[in-house]
Scaffold this motif. Sequence first.
Motif, PDB file in Angstrom:
ATOM      1  N   PRO A 185       0.835  -1.208   0.000  1.00 47.88           N
ATOM      2  CA  PRO A 185       0.000   0.000   0.000  1.00 47.88           C
ATOM      3  C   PRO A 185       0.867   1.254   0.000  1.00 47.88           C
ATOM      4  CG  PRO A 185      -0.753  -1.563   1.659  1.00 47.88           C
ATOM      5  CD  PRO A 185       0.555  -2.075   1.159  1.00 47.88           C
ATOM      6  N   MET A 186       0.366   2.331  -0.605  1.00 46.11           N
ATOM      7  CA  MET A 186       1.149   3.556  -0.724  1.00 46.11           C
ATOM      8  C   MET A 186       0.300   4.773  -0.386  1.00 46.11           C
ATOM      9  SD  MET A 186       1.866   6.306  -3.024  1.00 46.11           S
ATOM     10  CE  MET A 186       3.280   7.391  -3.286  1.00 46.11           C
ATOM     11  N   LEU A 187       0.845   5.647   0.448  1.00 49.43           N
ATOM     12  CA  LEU A 187       0.244   6.942   0.745  1.00 49.43           C
ATOM     13  C   LEU A 187       1.046   8.019   0.030  1.00 49.43           C
ATOM     14  CD1 LEU A 187      -0.440   6.723   4.598  1.00 49.43           C
ATOM     15  CD2 LEU A 187      -1.991   6.175   2.703  1.00 49.43           C
ATOM     16  N   ALA A 188       0.347   8.983  -0.574  1.00 54.24           N
ATOM     17  CA  ALA A 188       0.999  10.073  -1.298  1.00 54.24           C
ATOM     18  C   ALA A 188       0.865  11.374  -0.537  1.00 54.24           C
ATOM     19  CB  ALA A 188       0.395  10.214  -2.691  1.00 54.24           C
ATOM     20  N   LEU A 189       1.943  12.132  -0.507  1.00 57.48           N
ATOM     21  CA  LEU A 189       1.956  13.457   0.097  1.00 57.48           C
ATOM     22  C   LEU A 189       1.860  14.505  -1.002  1.00 57.48           C
ATOM     23  CD1 LEU A 189       4.792  12.607   2.571  1.00 57.48           C
ATOM     24  CD2 LEU A 189       2.507  13.321   3.274  1.00 57.48           C
ATOM     25  N   PRO A 190       1.099  15.573  -0.793  1.00 47.13           N
ATOM     26  CA  PRO A 190       0.842  16.525  -1.868  1.00 47.13           C
ATOM     27  C   PRO A 190       1.888  17.608  -2.045  1.00 47.13           C
ATOM     28  CG  PRO A 190      -0.428  17.122   0.049  1.00 47.13           C
ATOM     29  CD  PRO A 190       0.287  15.838   0.397  1.00 47.13           C
ATOM     30  N   TYR A 191       2.873  17.680  -1.128  1.00 48.26           N
ATOM     31  CA  TYR A 191       3.801  18.805  -1.176  1.00 48.26           C
ATOM     32  C   TYR A 191       5.110  18.485  -1.898  1.00 48.26           C
ATOM     33  CZ  TYR A 191       5.300  16.286   3.085  1.00 48.26           C
ATOM     34  OH  TYR A 191       5.680  15.337   3.988  1.00 48.26           O
ATOM     35  N   GLY A 192       5.243  17.276  -2.435  1.00 44.77           N
ATOM     36  CA  GLY A 192       6.496  16.879  -3.063  1.00 44.77           C
ATOM     37  C   GLY A 192       6.627  17.346  -4.494  1.00 44.77           C
ATOM     38  N   TYR A 193       7.326  16.554  -5.307  1.00 45.40           N
ATOM     39  CA  TYR A 193       7.725  16.998  -6.634  1.00 45.40           C
ATOM     40  C   TYR A 193       6.924  16.325  -7.749  1.00 45.40           C
ATOM     41  CZ  TYR A 193      11.535  18.127  -3.435  1.00 45.40           C
ATOM     42  OH  TYR A 193      12.260  18.546  -2.353  1.00 45.40           O
ATOM     43  N   ASN A 194       6.917  15.013  -7.797  1.00 43.08           N
ATOM     44  CA  ASN A 194       6.125  14.227  -8.751  1.00 43.08           C
ATOM     45  C   ASN A 194       6.276  14.701 -10.193  1.00 43.08           C
ATOM     46  OD1 ASN A 194       4.420  12.068  -9.412  1.00 43.08           O
ATOM     47  ND2 ASN A 194       2.603  13.360  -9.399  1.00 43.08           N
ATOM     48  N   GLU A 195       7.443  15.220 -10.531  1.00 40.17           N
ATOM     49  CA  GLU A 195       7.778  15.570 -11.915  1.00 40.17           C
ATOM     50  C   GLU A 195       6.746  16.508 -12.542  1.00 40.17           C
ATOM     51  OE1 GLU A 195       9.141  12.121 -14.183  1.00 40.17           O
ATOM     52  OE2 GLU A 195       9.447  11.054 -12.300  1.00 40.17           O
ATOM     53  N   PRO A 203      -1.381   6.380  -8.550  1.00 37.31           N
ATOM     54  CA  PRO A 203      -2.133   5.201  -8.105  1.00 37.31           C
ATOM     55  C   PRO A 203      -1.859   4.908  -6.633  1.00 37.31           C
ATOM     56  CG  PRO A 203      -0.195   4.499  -9.323  1.00 37.31           C
ATOM     57  CD  PRO A 203      -0.222   6.006  -9.393  1.00 37.31           C
ATOM     58  N   ALA A 204      -2.282   5.826  -5.766  1.00 33.51           N
ATOM     59  CA  ALA A 204      -2.037   5.706  -4.334  1.00 33.51           C
ATOM     60  C   ALA A 204      -3.301   5.243  -3.624  1.00 33.51           C
ATOM     61  CB  ALA A 204      -1.590   7.047  -3.769  1.00 33.51           C
ATOM     62  N   ASP A 205      -3.120   4.655  -2.444  1.00 41.28           N
ATOM     63  CA  ASP A 205      -4.268   4.239  -1.640  1.00 41.28           C
ATOM     64  C   ASP A 205      -4.969   5.432  -1.006  1.00 41.28           C
ATOM     65  OD1 ASP A 205      -4.214   0.988  -1.144  1.00 41.28           O
ATOM     66  OD2 ASP A 205      -2.268   1.808  -1.687  1.00 41.28           O
ATOM     67  N   ALA A 206      -4.216   6.497  -0.744  1.00 38.71           N
ATOM     68  CA  ALA A 206      -4.796   7.717  -0.189  1.00 38.71           C
ATOM     69  C   ALA A 206      -3.788   8.841  -0.306  1.00 38.71           C
ATOM     70  CB  ALA A 206      -5.192   7.520   1.279  1.00 38.71           C
ATOM     71  N   ILE A 207      -4.289  10.072  -0.266  1.00 35.47           N
ATOM     72  CA  ILE A 207      -3.442  11.260  -0.200  1.00 35.47           C
ATOM     73  C   ILE A 207      -3.583  11.833   1.199  1.00 35.47           C
ATOM     74  CG2 ILE A 207      -3.017  13.571  -1.116  1.00 35.47           C
ATOM     75  CD1 ILE A 207      -4.278  12.609  -3.755  1.00 35.47           C
ATOM     76  N   VAL A 208      -2.456  12.056   1.866  1.00 34.82           N
ATOM     77  CA  VAL A 208      -2.467  12.585   3.230  1.00 34.82           C
ATOM     78  C   VAL A 208      -1.652  13.873   3.246  1.00 34.82           C
ATOM     79  CG1 VAL A 208      -2.829  10.377   4.377  1.00 34.82           C
ATOM     80  CG2 VAL A 208      -0.503  11.110   3.840  1.00 34.82           C
ATOM     81  N   GLY A 209      -2.037  14.799   4.123  1.00 36.87           N
ATOM     82  CA  GLY A 209      -1.403  16.105   4.119  1.00 36.87           C
ATOM     83  C   GLY A 209      -0.063  16.182   4.813  1.00 36.87           C
ATOM     84  N   SER A 210       0.256  15.187   5.632  1.00 37.26           N
ATOM     85  CA  SER A 210       1.502  15.214   6.405  1.00 37.26           C
ATOM     86  C   SER A 210       1.784  13.811   6.922  1.00 37.26           C
ATOM     87  CB  SER A 210       1.377  16.179   7.585  1.00 37.26           C
ATOM     88  OG  SER A 210       0.440  15.669   8.533  1.00 37.26           O
ATOM     89  N   LEU A 211       2.961  13.640   7.515  1.00 38.00           N
ATOM     90  CA  LEU A 211       3.265  12.346   8.135  1.00 38.00           C
ATOM     91  C   LEU A 211       2.411  12.115   9.372  1.00 38.00           C
ATOM     92  CD1 LEU A 211       7.084  11.576   7.928  1.00 38.00           C
ATOM     93  CD2 LEU A 211       5.260  11.198   6.262  1.00 38.00           C
ATOM     94  N   ILE A 212       1.944  13.178   9.990  1.00 39.78           N
ATOM     95  CA  ILE A 212       1.021  13.014  11.124  1.00 39.78           C
ATOM     96  C   ILE A 212      -0.268  12.369  10.636  1.00 39.78           C
ATOM     97  CG2 ILE A 212      -0.303  14.210  12.899  1.00 39.78           C
ATOM     98  CD1 ILE A 212       1.878  16.387  12.849  1.00 39.78           C
ATOM     99  N   GLU A 213      -0.816  12.871   9.540  1.00 40.29           N
ATOM    100  CA  GLU A 213      -2.022  12.271   8.964  1.00 40.29           C
ATOM    101  C   GLU A 213      -1.752  10.856   8.477  1.00 40.29           C
ATOM    102  OE1 GLU A 213      -4.150  14.561   6.107  1.00 40.29           O
ATOM    103  OE2 GLU A 213      -3.903  16.436   7.204  1.00 40.29           O
TER     104      GLU A 213
END
Length: 228
Positions: A185-195, A203-213
């Motif tokens: 399973p993979m969680l994606a963070l929205p603040y990175g680069y992703n080209e 194709p992530a299981d969820a998008i979370v706003g931080s490592l706390i989330e």
Amino acid sequence: MRFSAILFDLDGTLLNTIPDLAGAANAMRHDLGMAPVAQDILATYVGKGAEQLVIRALQHDGATADDALVARGLACYTQHYRRLSGTQSHPYPGVLEGLNLFRAAGCQMAVVTNKSTEFTGPLLRHHGLVDFFDVVVCGDTCTQKKPDPMPVLYACKQLDVPPDQALFIGDSINDALAAQAAGIPMLALPYGYNEGRPVQSLPADAIVGSLIEAAQWAGCATRPTEPA
């Protein structure tokens, strides 16, 4: 607890390293007689390792980057990145808190990055993160880099954790494809680069706003109570 191990990407997930990476790329371009490129554009060239960053930076103006130019550019870039690495990079908000939540929950943790060993260890030490991780897999640890699943599966093997008991947290298509191919399973963070692509395209299981989330999603921390 659902997960025994948590695997993390480095650049764009734990650390904002773009200022250092872009600085080295532009210093390389300067040495080769090329004009600087905006940092936000260079950020879209990050994700598949230093060589691909160099190639993309060299080709930015439509130039042809033959093997000789790439070799010269990579040597120049590496020299500048040795000088700049860690000077302006910093952990993203919530990283330390999130790592502490995962550690308190008893999770093993690993870094799986396409960055070379030469730079990964010093960066983790410089930012006080190295002691969180039981395993560090770098871009030159295995014969393949992400998006190939090999580094992800290697990390699981080193941790002695089956892939279905691991969770990968990253920010890019390389992370998502590597985790998907490894059956993790993979969680994606929205603040990175992703080209330069929207994180919603992963194709992530969820998008979370931080490592706390992320820790809350994984059941390693309680969610705050909603106000009445």
